[in-house]
Design a protein around this motif. Structure first.
Motif, PDB file in Angstrom:
ATOM      1  N   ASN A 170       3.115   0.722   3.167  1.00 17.16           N
ATOM      2  CA  ASN A 170       2.616  -0.377   4.020  1.00 17.16           C
ATOM      3  C   ASN A 170       2.393   0.051   5.463  1.00 17.16           C
ATOM      4  OD1 ASN A 170       2.130  -2.390   2.209  1.00 17.16           O
ATOM      5  ND2 ASN A 170       3.853  -3.676   2.786  1.00 17.16           N
ATOM      6  N   LYS A 171       2.067   1.331   5.654  1.00 22.53           N
ATOM      7  CA  LYS A 171       1.814   1.881   6.991  1.00 22.53           C
ATOM      8  C   LYS A 171       3.003   1.677   7.937  1.00 22.53           C
ATOM      9  CE  LYS A 171      -3.201   1.281   6.666  1.00 22.53           C
ATOM     10  NZ  LYS A 171      -4.428   0.756   7.310  1.00 22.53           N
ATOM     11  N   ALA A 202       9.707  -1.730   3.121  1.00 21.87           N
ATOM     12  CA  ALA A 202       8.367  -1.905   3.676  1.00 21.87           C
ATOM     13  C   ALA A 202       7.808  -3.305   3.460  1.00 21.87           C
ATOM     14  CB  ALA A 202       7.411  -0.881   3.104  1.00 21.87           C
ATOM     15  N   VAL A 203       8.218  -3.950   2.376  1.00 24.79           N
ATOM     16  CA  VAL A 203       7.702  -5.297   2.066  1.00 24.79           C
ATOM     17  C   VAL A 203       8.648  -6.390   2.502  1.00 24.79           C
ATOM     18  CG1 VAL A 203       6.348  -4.435   0.138  1.00 24.79           C
ATOM     19  CG2 VAL A 203       8.641  -5.322  -0.280  1.00 24.79           C
ATOM     20  N   ASN A 237       1.599  -6.761  -5.413  1.00 21.97           N
ATOM     21  CA  ASN A 237       0.483  -5.946  -5.910  1.00 21.97           C
ATOM     22  C   ASN A 237       0.409  -4.624  -5.143  1.00 21.97           C
ATOM     23  OD1 ASN A 237      -0.311  -7.969  -7.704  1.00 21.97           O
ATOM     24  ND2 ASN A 237      -1.551  -8.985  -6.134  1.00 21.97           N
ATOM     25  N   ILE A 238       0.224  -3.537  -5.893  1.00 24.37           N
ATOM     26  CA  ILE A 238       0.273  -2.199  -5.296  1.00 24.37           C
ATOM     27  C   ILE A 238      -1.120  -1.575  -5.229  1.00 24.37           C
ATOM     28  CG2 ILE A 238       1.094   0.172  -5.642  1.00 24.37           C
ATOM     29  CD1 ILE A 238       3.633  -1.054  -6.887  1.00 24.37           C
ATOM     30  N   THR A 239      -1.425  -1.019  -4.062  1.00 24.38           N
ATOM     31  CA  THR A 239      -2.624  -0.205  -3.886  1.00 24.38           C
ATOM     32  C   THR A 239      -2.174   1.211  -3.568  1.00 24.38           C
ATOM     33  OG1 THR A 239      -3.944  -2.063  -3.048  1.00 24.38           O
ATOM     34  CG2 THR A 239      -4.716   0.155  -2.524  1.00 24.38           C
ATOM     35  N   THR A 257       0.843  -1.189   0.000  1.00 18.50           N
ATOM     36  CA  THR A 257       0.000   0.000   0.000  1.00 18.50           C
ATOM     37  C   THR A 257       0.883   1.245   0.000  1.00 18.50           C
ATOM     38  OG1 THR A 257      -0.163   0.052   2.417  1.00 18.50           O
ATOM     39  CG2 THR A 257      -1.871  -1.147   1.227  1.00 18.50           C
ATOM     40  N   ILE A 258       0.539   2.169  -0.863  1.00 15.73           N
ATOM     41  CA  ILE A 258       1.249   3.445  -0.942  1.00 15.73           C
ATOM     42  C   ILE A 258       0.235   4.544  -0.655  1.00 15.73           C
ATOM     43  CG2 ILE A 258       2.621   4.999  -2.372  1.00 15.73           C
ATOM     44  CD1 ILE A 258       3.433   2.601  -4.069  1.00 15.73           C
ATOM     45  N   ASP A 259       0.395   5.194   0.478  1.00 11.19           N
ATOM     46  CA  ASP A 259      -0.472   6.309   0.850  1.00 11.19           C
ATOM     47  C   ASP A 259       0.312   7.601   0.638  1.00 11.19           C
ATOM     48  OD1 ASP A 259      -2.994   5.074   2.100  1.00 11.19           O
ATOM     49  OD2 ASP A 259      -1.383   3.984   3.120  1.00 11.19           O
TER      50      ASP A 259
END
Length: 216
Positions: free
Chosen positions: A193-194, A214-215, A40-42, A7-9
């Motif tokens: 990724n928070k 992050a991963v 997979n990226i969000t 996840t990318i915020d």
């Protein structure tokens, strides 16, 4: 077992030139060969208003610049560095064409509206940034934002109704406040990724390294 995701915020404002530059650098990072190994990226866009106290109709850009930088000479010096950074990522920023410093509440609401139809809203985010920094359009005006929605293939009438909904505008304000309560005071700010936070328009290699960390 669920597939791993990243996840990318991204916390940013649509009148922040460094946020536009940071968006380009993130795109470059994701285009690097090593990024193909990421899961997979969000991607999610979050609002941050640099000037939340501006009136809804905005103010004169010239007055804003004079007050912020202390005059045109100092502003020109600042913008020369930003323009150079923009050029380095393929952006031609037209600061001289901007006539209104807008309140960005409605623009952020449009991005929220787009994210109801698109997984990450990146297309509308790009269009709003381009409208302001390249096309010199008043992105604080609901009519202009409805036009941008139409250009993106969204329903302009539905967008106009959404942007006139006080509850939707309050959602933007609450999200902005939550971000500040997290301690974020400058944008762009990337959260992977928070877990990993990166402040500023860092170069693509640094952004990729943060994603990999992050991963890991």
């Amino acid at each position: 077992m669920n597939s791993p995701t990243l996840t990318i915020d991204v916390v940013s404002d649509v009148v922040c030139p460094w946020c536009y530059i940071g968006k380009r650098k993130l795109e470059s990072a994701l285009a690097m060969p090593e990024a193909q190994e990421l899961p997979n990226i969000t991607l999610r866009w979050h609002p941050f208003q640099l000037n939340p106290d501006l009136p809804q109709e905005g103010i004169s850009r010239q007055n804003y610049v004079d007050n912020k930088f202390g005059g045109p000479a100092r502003a020109a010096e600042k913008y020369a560095r930003i323009r150079e950074a923009g050029d380095s990522v393929g952006l031609t920023l037209n600061f001289e064409g901007i006539t209104v410093q807008p309140n960005t509440l409605s623009a952020h609401a449009l991005i929220n509206f787009a994210q109801l139809y698109d997984a990450d809203g990146s297309d509308i985010k790009e269009r709003v940034l381009k409208a302001y920094f390249v096309e010199s359009r008043n992105i604080g005006n609901i009519g202009v934002l409805a036009e941008i929605a139409d250009e993106a293939g969204l329903d302009p009438d539905a967008a106009r109704i959404f942007l006139s909904d006080k509850d939707q505008l309050e959602i933007v304000s609450a999200s902005d406040l939550q971000t500040r309560q997290m301690g974020i005071s400058g944008v762009p700010f990337f959260i992977f990724n928070k877990k990993i936070g990166v402040s500023g328009a860092q170069n693509p290699a640094q952004l990729l390294a943060a994603m990999q960390q992050a991963v890991a």
